[in-house]
Design an enzyme around this catalytic site. Structure first.
Site, PDB file in Angstrom:
ATOM      1  NE  ARG A  89       5.563  -0.871  10.329  1.00 51.22           N
ATOM      2  CZ  ARG A  89       4.450  -0.916   9.598  1.00 51.22           C
ATOM      3  NH1 ARG A  89       4.407  -0.321   8.424  1.00 51.22           N
ATOM      4  NH2 ARG A  89       3.386  -1.532  10.038  1.00 51.22           N
ATOM      5  CE  LYS A 118      -2.192  -1.067   3.796  1.00 52.22           C
ATOM      6  NZ  LYS A 118      -1.518  -2.376   4.093  1.00 52.22           N
ATOM      7  NE  ARG A 124       6.939  -2.748   6.337  1.00 54.76           N
ATOM      8  CZ  ARG A 124       5.622  -2.786   6.232  1.00 54.76           C
ATOM      9  NH1 ARG A 124       5.001  -2.058   5.320  1.00 54.76           N
ATOM     10  NH2 ARG A 124       4.904  -3.536   7.047  1.00 54.76           N
ATOM     11  NE  ARG A 152       1.270  -5.359  11.062  1.00 56.15           N
ATOM     12  CZ  ARG A 152       2.462  -5.181  10.478  1.00 56.15           C
ATOM     13  NH1 ARG A 152       3.545  -5.718  11.009  1.00 56.15           N
ATOM     14  NH2 ARG A 152       2.546  -4.492   9.377  1.00 56.15           N
ATOM     15  NE  ARG A 176      -4.941  -1.522   9.449  1.00 60.20           N
ATOM     16  CZ  ARG A 176      -3.871  -0.958   8.892  1.00 60.20           C
ATOM     17  NH1 ARG A 176      -3.871   0.303   8.583  1.00 60.20           N
ATOM     18  NH2 ARG A 176      -2.812  -1.682   8.640  1.00 60.20           N
TER      19      ARG A 176
HETATM   20  P1  ADP Z   1       2.086  -1.910   3.189  1.00 60.30           P
HETATM   21  O1  ADP Z   1       2.066  -0.399   3.250  1.00 60.30           O
HETATM   22  O2  ADP Z   1       0.891  -2.466   2.488  1.00 60.30           O
HETATM   23  O3  ADP Z   1       2.318  -2.556   4.509  1.00 60.30           O
HETATM   24  P2  ADP Z   1       4.696  -1.563   1.819  1.00 60.30           P
HETATM   25  O4  ADP Z   1       4.427  -0.702   0.639  1.00 60.30           O
HETATM   26  O5  ADP Z   1       5.406  -0.960   2.969  1.00 60.30           O
HETATM   27  O6  ADP Z   1       3.335  -2.305   2.270  1.00 60.30           O
HETATM   28  O7  ADP Z   1       5.526  -2.834   1.279  1.00 60.30           O
HETATM   29  C1  ADP Z   1       5.976  -3.864   2.174  1.00 60.30           C
HETATM   30  C2  ADP Z   1       7.401  -4.291   1.751  1.00 60.30           C
HETATM   31  O8  ADP Z   1       7.338  -4.941   0.470  1.00 60.30           O
HETATM   32  C3  ADP Z   1       8.389  -3.141   1.566  1.00 60.30           C
HETATM   33  O9  ADP Z   1       9.666  -3.564   1.983  1.00 60.30           O
HETATM   34  C4  ADP Z   1       8.357  -2.853   0.063  1.00 60.30           C
HETATM   35  O10 ADP Z   1       9.606  -2.352  -0.391  1.00 60.30           O
HETATM   36  C5  ADP Z   1       8.076  -4.237  -0.513  1.00 60.30           C
HETATM   37  N1  ADP Z   1       7.226  -4.204  -1.723  1.00 60.30           N
HETATM   38  C6  ADP Z   1       6.177  -3.381  -1.980  1.00 60.30           C
HETATM   39  N2  ADP Z   1       5.607  -3.674  -3.173  1.00 60.30           N
HETATM   40  C7  ADP Z   1       6.314  -4.720  -3.692  1.00 60.30           C
HETATM   41  C8  ADP Z   1       6.212  -5.492  -4.895  1.00 60.30           C
HETATM   42  N3  ADP Z   1       5.240  -5.260  -5.801  1.00 60.30           N
HETATM   43  N4  ADP Z   1       7.091  -6.502  -5.079  1.00 60.30           N
HETATM   44  C9  ADP Z   1       8.052  -6.761  -4.140  1.00 60.30           C
HETATM   45  N5  ADP Z   1       8.191  -6.072  -2.987  1.00 60.30           N
HETATM   46  C10 ADP Z   1       7.350  -5.065  -2.754  1.00 60.30           C
HETATM   47  P1  ADP Z   2       0.472  -2.267   7.564  1.00 57.83           P
HETATM   48  O1  ADP Z   2      -0.607  -2.088   6.591  1.00 57.83           O
HETATM   49  O2  ADP Z   2       1.817  -2.488   6.990  1.00 57.83           O
HETATM   50  O3  ADP Z   2       0.100  -3.300   8.605  1.00 57.83           O
HETATM   51  P2  ADP Z   2       0.184   0.423   8.839  1.00 57.83           P
HETATM   52  O4  ADP Z   2       1.376   1.272   8.888  1.00 57.83           O
HETATM   53  O5  ADP Z   2      -0.936   0.819   7.956  1.00 57.83           O
HETATM   54  O6  ADP Z   2       0.752  -1.009   8.471  1.00 57.83           O
HETATM   55  O7  ADP Z   2      -0.402   0.212  10.297  1.00 57.83           O
HETATM   56  C1  ADP Z   2       0.424  -0.171  11.379  1.00 57.83           C
HETATM   57  C2  ADP Z   2      -0.422  -0.342  12.635  1.00 57.83           C
HETATM   58  O8  ADP Z   2      -1.019   0.915  12.967  1.00 57.83           O
HETATM   59  C3  ADP Z   2      -1.588  -1.309  12.506  1.00 57.83           C
HETATM   60  O9  ADP Z   2      -1.204  -2.663  12.746  1.00 57.83           O
HETATM   61  C4  ADP Z   2      -2.535  -0.764  13.585  1.00 57.83           C
HETATM   62  O10 ADP Z   2      -2.102  -1.154  14.869  1.00 57.83           O
HETATM   63  C5  ADP Z   2      -2.331   0.734  13.468  1.00 57.83           C
HETATM   64  N1  ADP Z   2      -3.293   1.349  12.529  1.00 57.83           N
HETATM   65  C6  ADP Z   2      -2.998   1.990  11.363  1.00 57.83           C
HETATM   66  N2  ADP Z   2      -4.116   2.430  10.755  1.00 57.83           N
HETATM   67  C7  ADP Z   2      -5.159   2.051  11.554  1.00 57.83           C
HETATM   68  C8  ADP Z   2      -6.573   2.188  11.481  1.00 57.83           C
HETATM   69  N3  ADP Z   2      -7.175   2.798  10.439  1.00 57.83           N
HETATM   70  N4  ADP Z   2      -7.315   1.671  12.498  1.00 57.83           N
HETATM   71  C9  ADP Z   2      -6.742   1.061  13.547  1.00 57.83           C
HETATM   72  N5  ADP Z   2      -5.430   0.885  13.672  1.00 57.83           N
HETATM   73  C10 ADP Z   2      -4.622   1.373  12.699  1.00 57.83           C
END
Ligand code: ADP
Ligand code: ADP
Ligand code: ZN
Length: 214
Positions: free
Chosen positions: A160, A13, A127, A171, A88
């Site tokens: 992280r 994302k 990541r 998660r 979410r």
């Molecule tokens: P999210 O915000 O959904 O948790 P991220 O954009 O932070 O996801 O991506 C999670 C990890 O995967 C990061 O280390 C990112 O560099 C990597 N990543 C994101 N998109 C891709 C892809 N299409 N192919 C391979 N790795 C990816």
């Molecule tokens: P990812 O999609 O990679 O799990 P985010 O950075 O979006 O990570 O979120 C990290 C953490 O922050 C989540 O696991 C949750 O604990 C909290 N969080 C983020 N956005 C929300 C939301 N809209 N509602 C509740 N918790 C949230």
């Protein structure tokens, strides 16, 4: 353009969000980033949020919703925005509908990044994030030129606290239970754009941009 990015943890994302906000010149609103900034600054909100985040649980709706409501009132959201990681829960989705309708606004699309569990875990565990500028890397897929150092600003990369196998699995479970119902919620409204998030990041972005048009 008023957009939402939906998808499990590690789906990509944040990565797609960076490309989308650049293309469409809209602000990137990531609730995860907002919480992490608050944790870094040591605010009350940060302290409360961290308790849930470290366990892989969602921060309670009442803490999240008001933050997003305030953010959407800001001047820079007038021409659109990209919400990443919000809503979410169904409750958050309904609250968003309410505030948008009060503002006389409608969502354009909800981008649903679909990625299978094995890939998600590998992405999240690998990541790495720059402590200074927030740039996101992956140790295998998008490594920095020099290990542990940001290409952009020379800052140190870190992992992280919630990107451990155990917490990522939790998660993903939380995502299935609490967030996935939003897929049908937006599909029924005719807003959902299903995207295969297992491809490489440029192909994914191309598909999104093609569907959104300009
Ligand atoms: P999210 O915000 O959904 O948790 P991220 O954009 O932070 O996801 O991506 C999670 C990890 O995967 C990061 O280390 C990112 O560099 C990597 N990543 C994101 N998109 C891709 C892809 N299409 N192919 C391979 N790795 C990816
Ligand atoms: P990812 O999609 O990679 O799990 P985010 O950075 O979006 O990570 O979120 C990290 C953490 O922050 C989540 O696991 C949750 O604990 C909290 N969080 C983020 N956005 C929300 C939301 N809209 N509602 C509740 N918790 C949230
Ligand atoms: Zn950096």
């Amino acid at each position: 353009m008023r957009l939402i990015l939906l998808g499990p943890p590690g789906a990509g994302k944040g990565t797609q969000a960076s490309a989308i906000v650049e293309e469409y010149a809209i602000p990137h609103i990531s609730t995860g980033d907002i919480f992490r900034e608050n944790i870094k600054k040591g605010t009350e909100l940060g302290k409360k949020a961290k308790e849930y985040m470290d366990k892989g649980l969602l921060v309670p709706d009442e803490l999240v919703i008001s933050i997003v409501e305030d953010r959407l009132q800001k001047e820079d959201c007038k021409e659109g925005f990209l919400l990443d990681g919000f809503p979410r829960t169904l409750n958050q989705g309904e609250a968003l509908d309410k505030v948008l309708s009060q503002m006389g606004l409608k969502l354009d699309r909800v981008i649903n990044l679909d990625v299978e569990k094995e890939i998600l875990i590998g992405r999240a565990i690998g990541r790495r994030i720059c402590k200074d500028c927030g740039e996101v890397y992956h140790i295998k897929f998008t490594p920095p030129k020099e290990e542990g150092i940001c290409d952009k600003c020379g800052g140190k990369l870190h992992q992280r606290d919630d990107d451990t196998v155990e917490t990522v699995e939790r998660r993903i479970e939380v995502y299935h239970k609490q967030t996935e119902p939003l897929i049908d919620y937006y599909r029924e409204k005719g807003l959902l754009l299903d995207i295969d998030g297992s491809k490489d990041k440029d192909s994914i972005f191309e598909e999104i941009a093609k569907a959104l048009g300009k």
